[in-house]
Design an enzyme around this catalytic site. Structure first.
Site, PDB file in Angstrom:
ATOM      1  N   TYR A  67      -0.325  -7.026 -58.010  1.00  0.00           N
ATOM      2  CA  TYR A  67       0.031  -6.682 -57.111  1.00  0.00           C
ATOM      3  C   TYR A  67      -0.692  -7.621 -55.766  1.00  0.00           C
ATOM      4  O   TYR A  67      -2.047  -7.808 -55.577  1.00  0.00           O
ATOM      5  CB  TYR A  67       0.257  -5.657 -55.931  1.00  0.00           C
ATOM      6  CG  TYR A  67       0.796  -4.739 -57.000  1.00  0.00           C
ATOM      7  CD1 TYR A  67       2.022  -5.096 -57.712  1.00  0.00           C
ATOM      8  CD2 TYR A  67       1.283  -3.364 -57.711  1.00  0.00           C
ATOM      9  CE1 TYR A  67       3.005  -4.477 -58.482  1.00  0.00           C
ATOM     10  CE2 TYR A  67       1.733  -2.155 -57.934  1.00  0.00           C
ATOM     11  CZ  TYR A  67       2.510  -2.576 -58.479  1.00  0.00           C
ATOM     12  OH  TYR A  67       3.566  -2.215 -59.479  1.00  0.00           O
ATOM     13  N   SER A  83      10.896   1.340 -57.125  1.00  0.00           N
ATOM     14  CA  SER A  83      12.115   1.176 -56.218  1.00  0.00           C
ATOM     15  C   SER A  83      13.491   2.535 -56.408  1.00  0.00           C
ATOM     16  O   SER A  83      14.581   1.547 -56.574  1.00  0.00           O
ATOM     17  CB  SER A  83      12.510  -0.169 -56.840  1.00  0.00           C
ATOM     18  OG  SER A  83      12.130  -1.258 -56.548  1.00  0.00           O
ATOM     19  N   PRO A  84      12.997   3.361 -56.047  1.00  0.00           N
ATOM     20  CA  PRO A  84      13.547   4.717 -55.824  1.00  0.00           C
ATOM     21  C   PRO A  84      14.972   4.475 -54.758  1.00  0.00           C
ATOM     22  O   PRO A  84      15.559   4.833 -54.566  1.00  0.00           O
ATOM     23  CB  PRO A  84      13.119   5.936 -55.636  1.00  0.00           C
ATOM     24  CG  PRO A  84      11.071   5.380 -54.923  1.00  0.00           C
ATOM     25  CD  PRO A  84      11.289   3.980 -55.859  1.00  0.00           C
ATOM     26  N   LEU A  85      14.464   3.326 -53.835  1.00  0.00           N
ATOM     27  CA  LEU A  85      15.551   3.406 -52.632  1.00  0.00           C
ATOM     28  C   LEU A  85      15.656   1.975 -52.654  1.00  0.00           C
ATOM     29  O   LEU A  85      16.310   1.568 -51.755  1.00  0.00           O
ATOM     30  CB  LEU A  85      14.320   3.755 -51.231  1.00  0.00           C
ATOM     31  CG  LEU A  85      13.720   4.385 -50.191  1.00  0.00           C
ATOM     32  CD1 LEU A  85      13.229   4.216 -50.222  1.00  0.00           C
ATOM     33  CD2 LEU A  85      14.858   5.843 -50.936  1.00  0.00           C
ATOM     34  N   ALA A  86      15.859   1.830 -54.499  1.00  0.00           N
ATOM     35  CA  ALA A  86      16.431  -0.250 -54.817  1.00  0.00           C
ATOM     36  C   ALA A  86      15.890  -1.060 -53.402  1.00  0.00           C
ATOM     37  O   ALA A  86      16.173  -2.123 -53.416  1.00  0.00           O
ATOM     38  CB  ALA A  86      18.020   0.066 -54.535  1.00  0.00           C
ATOM     39  N   GLY A  87      14.404  -1.057 -53.746  1.00  0.00           N
ATOM     40  CA  GLY A  87      14.427  -2.219 -52.539  1.00  0.00           C
ATOM     41  C   GLY A  87      14.859  -2.170 -51.554  1.00  0.00           C
ATOM     42  O   GLY A  87      14.852  -3.294 -50.914  1.00  0.00           O
ATOM     43  N   GLY A  88      15.176  -1.287 -50.446  1.00  0.00           N
ATOM     44  CA  GLY A  88      15.967  -1.480 -49.615  1.00  0.00           C
ATOM     45  C   GLY A  88      16.760  -2.003 -49.614  1.00  0.00           C
ATOM     46  O   GLY A  88      17.594  -1.937 -49.072  1.00  0.00           O
ATOM     47  N   LYS A  89      17.249  -2.569 -50.439  1.00  0.00           N
ATOM     48  CA  LYS A  89      18.723  -3.403 -50.965  1.00  0.00           C
ATOM     49  C   LYS A  89      19.719  -2.104 -49.682  1.00  0.00           C
ATOM     50  O   LYS A  89      20.854  -2.761 -48.941  1.00  0.00           O
ATOM     51  CB  LYS A  89      19.037  -3.251 -52.256  1.00  0.00           C
ATOM     52  CG  LYS A  89      19.932  -4.618 -53.182  1.00  0.00           C
ATOM     53  CD  LYS A  89      20.225  -4.791 -53.660  1.00  0.00           C
ATOM     54  CE  LYS A  89      19.128  -5.068 -54.857  1.00  0.00           C
ATOM     55  NZ  LYS A  89      18.922  -5.063 -56.307  1.00  0.00           N
ATOM     56  N   PHE A  95      19.731   0.078 -47.238  1.00  0.00           N
ATOM     57  CA  PHE A  95      19.996   0.556 -46.250  1.00  0.00           C
ATOM     58  C   PHE A  95      20.523  -1.099 -45.426  1.00  0.00           C
ATOM     59  O   PHE A  95      21.099  -0.906 -44.786  1.00  0.00           O
ATOM     60  CB  PHE A  95      18.333   0.531 -45.672  1.00  0.00           C
ATOM     61  CG  PHE A  95      17.982   0.977 -46.173  1.00  0.00           C
ATOM     62  CD1 PHE A  95      18.123   2.561 -46.168  1.00  0.00           C
ATOM     63  CD2 PHE A  95      16.688   1.242 -48.117  1.00  0.00           C
ATOM     64  CE1 PHE A  95      17.619   3.766 -46.591  1.00  0.00           C
ATOM     65  CE2 PHE A  95      16.511   2.193 -47.974  1.00  0.00           C
ATOM     66  CZ  PHE A  95      16.557   3.802 -47.237  1.00  0.00           C
TER      67      PHE A  95
END
Lengths: 300, 300, 300
Positions: free
Chosen positions: C53, C210-216, C218
């Site tokens: 990372y 990525s529970p938020l899909a990497g911000g996709k 939004f």
């Protein structure tokens, strides 16, 4: 020549010779015998057949050569296959191309193979293709009978996926000792779909057919072949290998699954290069460079 | 009529009658009873329902007929399903189409089914679809409660793939005794993806829904239906069968997985042809000709 | 804060903090320490790292902050990963992007991670990606050595499919305790392909990256994001949630597989919303509405 132990009383040479094109070479019996002798001298003791190779003729061509020097039988392991039915001038009563893994078909196919190969036992019999119409109870009965009679010593499969292997194995009294699958840097399906992982999990050393992708890479007509060719040449240079076929074999041999490539050529120099490929240690950089150029995209 | 043993104390007739279109037939109670009587006389003792069939009406239509002659209950096996929630005028409080395999939903669905079917036990309850939101602990609790109360004798699933079956089974105290899946010469998915092999491996006799592909083949509008139709007609002629539906049933019945086709028609001649199909032995040539014409390409 | 028991002597906070973007935030050591303190105060005790990372820098940035207050180490669980080799100015001797799960690489990677993180043990070490060139015997040797030395307490994997998990597990003396996989209402692959079912079957609580899909979702540029956004907003209104991220977390937390979402933000309000999402009970209607809008078609 390394050897791979498939089970307590069966081991194969790491490099296997495949006879599927024997009929195309137009060898005399003596020439075929010379090839067999050559392989044995080089430590290649395992010979891969199928009933259908050469439209049902290759086993006989091999058996006629073996009859010239029967003492060789004990120095080799004979693999053959059954389960595909082909239309052929040599089987005029075959009405269509299909699979048949019935008890009756397996038993008669093995009797034919024994006669053709001029031997009284087969070291390893493979079911050639997963048969969507397979009755596993019949396969088990056939295998038990062949084992009891001494006609076949060990059993395996070819081109099976995990669910097909698990299904058949669950009906058998003996372990399936290998899965002969297509494996090459060109054709990655069995890497991707879990079949090779399944072999590792079950401690099955797979036999690899078309380890050179059937020569596709050398002819270089499709985009994938061309990009693979360039990378293989680069790695061949790095290793000091004498040809890209050595790199293709080494790519499989370096994999931890104890893959046994089948060499399908009668040419001595090609057989030599398969043997020579055992000496190369690929770096992780090289192994993955070949993988990724074949995939056509980067690993994640 | 052959019978298939699903477990120690449950066997089904090889041909099963399916009631999912019962509401469309506009039968009187007496006509429905006649159909039930007819099936039983022919040896078809297993009847397949689901809570949702006919927008939640088919179970009741059957149950009202059964109430006219309650002694028939002991002569049949009743299968029903739960787990799908549909919007319906008969369920005005349903707000959306979704799955629900919660303990509460399973228990109340079974209570409804018992009441609708006019019976105090269900022989086999199936989870209708794999539920991506399933809590297997709740399913296990519901099944245990239903088993203990005698409301349900055996449990199974429908449309499950291997991983869904293994997951749910790992939480249950009793074996799932079947998987009701779509199987026909037209729709080969469960042949190709390992689901049928999984049934063979686990010794599960599958129930086959849409064994005639929902009639698609008869209407013959798509290319696949047309080419299948021609081959099926040819094989029907070879067998002396009276229609291609007999060949479609025979194609499933000849498979070694002990497939139990569900006949979804109320017409006596169609039911007769399903029964008649048990007598045909397909050759390997015929079985594979149908397979390959459906696939649209040759087997390797 | 709920806690999830992974094995007898290891439990994680239900919400996990992920440090993969730590290098992008340009925090001082003190600011990073403040973030750690904040998480711990909120009950988030599990921190997710990987050697790679921030191009091999994030572990150190975290470790330098931890060095300011070493007593915190005992209050947290540290997860890190190995097995990916990246080209990086911080690893000038890396010649290509590839995977390496050799014994030597795993051992040296862990030594680096221990030094970087300023700790003498890692609670959980994950193999970062399934490695098609993996030698499972070497992985087992490395894990045994790391366990015996106390450098690593528990082992798991990331992004593994069932066959990859089963293969590796079959060579190990200890259980793999989790599989860190991509899970979100946007990216449904692991719902569809059996990986999440496999976790349920094996009683593995998965970590969700990525529970938020990497911000996709939004940013809402693709069709799928836009239609998801609208449904998520509607459900947020129904729940009284303060943002669609709460609904996205709740969608995972309501699933029975004990999914542990990884929050990858340093912003306090975003962390707060992840924590707050634990309080929402989604109805079946809501859960399936989100599923189906993401799939782009109805369930059968």
């Amino acid at each position: 020549m390394d050897r791979i132990r498939l089970t307590d009383n069966l081991s194969f040479s790491r490099i296997i010779h495949g006879l599927w094109r024997l009929a195309d070479w137009n060898y005399s019996k003596e020439e075929t015998l010379e090839l067999i002798d050559y392989c044995l001298d080089q430590g290649i003791t395992t010979f891969d057949h199928a009933d259908i190779y050469g439209s049902y003729t290759c086993e006989s061509l091999f058996g006629e050569a073996l009859a010239l020097k029967p003492a060789l039988r004990e120095k080799m392991e004979l693999v053959t296959k059954c389960g595909i039915v082909l239309e052929s001038p040599n089987r005029p009563y075959h009405k269509s191309h299909h699979y048949n893994t019935s008890k009756e078909h397996i038993l008669s196919s093995v009797d034919n193979s024994l006669q053709n190969l001029n031997t009284d036992y087969i070291d390893l019999l493979l079911i050639h293709r997963p048969d969507p119409y397979m009755n596993p109870v019949e396969v088990a009965e056939a295998f038990n009978k062949l084992k009891a009679s001494g006609k076949v010593r060990h059993f395996g499969v070819s081109n099976f996926k995990d669910h097909q292997f698990n299904m058949l194995q669950s009906y058998l009294d003996m372990p399936l000792v290998t899965n002969q699958i297509e494996l090459s840097a060109y054709e990655l399906e069995n890497f991707h779909d879990g079949t090779l992982n399944f072999c590792l999990e079950k401690r099955l050393s797979p036999m690899a057919w078309s380890p050179l992708a059937g020569g596709k890479i050398f002819l270089g007509e499709d985009e994938k072949s061309i990009r693979l060719q360039n990378t293989l040449k680069k790695v061949a240079d790095e290793l000091g290998a004498s040809g890209i076929d050595e790199v293709l074999y080494a790519w499989l041999l370096n994999h931890p699954a104890d893959i046994m490539p089948i060499v399908g050529s009668g040419k001595r120099d090609r057989i030599q290069r398969a043997i020579a490929s055992q000496k190369y240690d690929l770096t992780h950089d090289q192994w993955f460079e070949i993988l990724q150029i074949s995939m056509g995209h980067d690993i994640p």
